[in-house]
Motif scaffolding. Structure first.
Motif, short mmCIF file in Angstrom:
data_model
loop_
_atom_site.label_atom_id
_atom_site.label_comp_id
_atom_site.label_asym_id
_atom_site.label_seq_id
_atom_site.Cartn_x
_atom_site.Cartn_y
_atom_site.Cartn_z
N ARG A 26 0.72 -1.26 0.05
CA ARG A 26 0.04 -0.02 -0.14
C ARG A 26 0.80 1.26 -0.09
O ARG A 26 0.50 2.34 -0.85
N LYS A 27 1.73 1.23 0.68
CA LYS A 27 2.65 2.65 0.91
C LYS A 27 3.76 2.65 0.08
O LYS A 27 4.22 3.81 -0.47
N LEU A 111 -6.19 0.61 -15.59
CA LEU A 111 -6.90 0.96 -14.75
C LEU A 111 -6.29 1.66 -13.60
O LEU A 111 -5.27 0.79 -12.82
N VAL A 112 -6.27 2.82 -13.30
CA VAL A 112 -5.58 3.47 -12.39
C VAL A 112 -6.37 3.87 -11.02
O VAL A 112 -5.55 3.76 -10.13
N GLU A 113 -7.28 4.56 -11.12
CA GLU A 113 -8.17 4.97 -9.90
C GLU A 113 -9.36 5.24 -10.27
O GLU A 113 -9.93 5.31 -11.36
N PHE A 114 -10.26 5.35 -8.95
CA PHE A 114 -11.65 5.49 -8.93
C PHE A 114 -11.86 6.98 -8.27
O PHE A 114 -11.17 7.17 -7.23
N LYS A 124 -6.68 4.88 -5.10
CA LYS A 124 -5.79 4.25 -6.28
C LYS A 124 -6.02 2.75 -6.38
O LYS A 124 -6.01 2.18 -5.16
N MET A 125 -6.10 2.42 -7.56
CA MET A 125 -5.95 0.78 -7.65
C MET A 125 -4.76 0.09 -6.99
O MET A 125 -3.61 0.83 -7.20
N ASN A 126 -5.01 -1.05 -6.32
CA ASN A 126 -3.60 -1.55 -5.83
C ASN A 126 -2.95 -0.87 -4.51
O ASN A 126 -1.97 -1.30 -4.17
N ARG A 127 -3.43 0.07 -4.41
CA ARG A 127 -2.91 0.93 -3.18
C ARG A 127 -3.87 1.15 -2.05
O ARG A 127 -3.82 0.74 -0.89
N ASP A 128 -5.24 1.63 -2.37
CA ASP A 128 -6.25 2.13 -1.35
C ASP A 128 -7.16 1.03 -1.05
O ASP A 128 -8.11 1.37 -0.23
N PHE A 129 -7.27 -0.07 -1.77
CA PHE A 129 -8.22 -1.24 -1.62
C PHE A 129 -7.42 -2.35 -0.68
O PHE A 129 -6.00 -2.46 -1.16
N ARG A 135 -9.59 -7.34 -5.60
CA ARG A 135 -9.93 -8.51 -6.52
C ARG A 135 -11.23 -7.91 -7.09
O ARG A 135 -11.83 -8.38 -8.36
N LYS A 136 -12.19 -7.72 -6.14
CA LYS A 136 -13.75 -7.43 -6.47
C LYS A 136 -13.56 -6.15 -7.62
O LYS A 136 -14.40 -6.46 -8.65
N GLU A 137 -12.94 -5.25 -7.39
CA GLU A 137 -12.78 -3.88 -8.63
C GLU A 137 -12.32 -4.62 -9.76
O GLU A 137 -12.86 -4.23 -10.61
N ILE A 138 -11.31 -5.44 -9.78
CA ILE A 138 -10.86 -5.86 -11.20
C ILE A 138 -11.96 -6.50 -11.78
O ILE A 138 -12.02 -6.65 -13.03
N LYS A 139 -12.62 -7.59 -11.00
CA LYS A 139 -13.68 -8.45 -11.69
C LYS A 139 -14.79 -7.54 -12.21
O LYS A 139 -15.21 -7.80 -13.24
N LYS A 140 -15.12 -6.30 -11.20
CA LYS A 140 -16.29 -5.44 -11.96
C LYS A 140 -15.77 -5.00 -13.15
O LYS A 140 -16.52 -4.81 -14.01
N PHE A 141 -14.46 -4.33 -13.15
CA PHE A 141 -13.94 -3.76 -14.46
C PHE A 141 -13.94 -4.57 -15.53
O PHE A 141 -14.37 -4.17 -16.67
N GLU A 142 -13.36 -5.73 -15.25
CA GLU A 142 -13.33 -6.69 -16.62
C GLU A 142 -14.80 -7.05 -17.14
O GLU A 142 -14.82 -7.20 -18.03
#
Length: 166
Positions: A26-27, A111-114, A124-129, A135-142
């Motif tokens: 995350r950091k 996919l960068v951020e929401f 930010k993807m892969n940092r703030d989740f 994984r849930k956001e990736i599946k939804k995006f796909e």
């Protein structure tokens, strides 16, 4: 008694390693690139074809895009990526993505951020989740965006050899 101490130390070590990994993920993230926390997919089609597929997607499903009359592919601050924003109506989030053509003729979809519509909060993807939300956001995006782009490309009679890059 000795066996419980040994088991406790092993469990404590595993928990410490997992927490340390999550903190670093995350950091610190990745040290390379302009967007170290982004998630990427390679699409076996040139950039212009992917942009055309996104325009077709906008024509078929305008609710998937933020309120815009004309879809624009602005260039980001690095000068290498074209920006395109999508919209999740259910969570009222703007999904910020980037497109970049590779020398191989493939296009990278990133996919960068929401961004929350009501308050402008960025995640930010892969940092703030956490791992599961990520994984849930990736599946939804796909499901909502990536698969639709691929479907539009396949409908355009372009061979689509795709693979996720992680």
């Amino acid at each position: 008694m000795q066996n419980y101490k040994h088991t406790f130390i092993i469990v404590l070590t595993i928990v410490a390693v997992l927490l340390g990994y999550e903190l670093l993920r995350r950091k610190v993230g990745s040290f390379a690139g302009s967007y170290p926390f982004a998630e990427k997919w390679e699409i076996a089609a040139p950039l212009d074809s992917v942009k055309s597929a996104i325009v077709k997607l906008k024509n078929n499903d305008p609710m998937l895009f933020p309120a815009q009359d004309v879809l624009q592919f602005d260039i980001d601050h690095t000068g290498y990526y074209s920006k395109v924003d999508f919209y999740y109506e259910d969570s009222q989030q703007v999904v910020k993505t980037l497109l970049r053509e590779r020398k191989s003729g493939e296009t990278t979809l990133t996919l960068v951020e929401f961004e929350k519509s009501e308050n402008g909060e960025l995640k930010k993807m892969n940092r703030d989740f956490n791992y599961f939300d990520n994984r849930k956001e990736i599946k939804k995006f796909e499901r909502l965006i990536y698969d639709e782009i691929i479907e539009k490309l396949n409908g355009s009679a372009i061979q689509s050899r795709t693979k996720a890059v992680r």
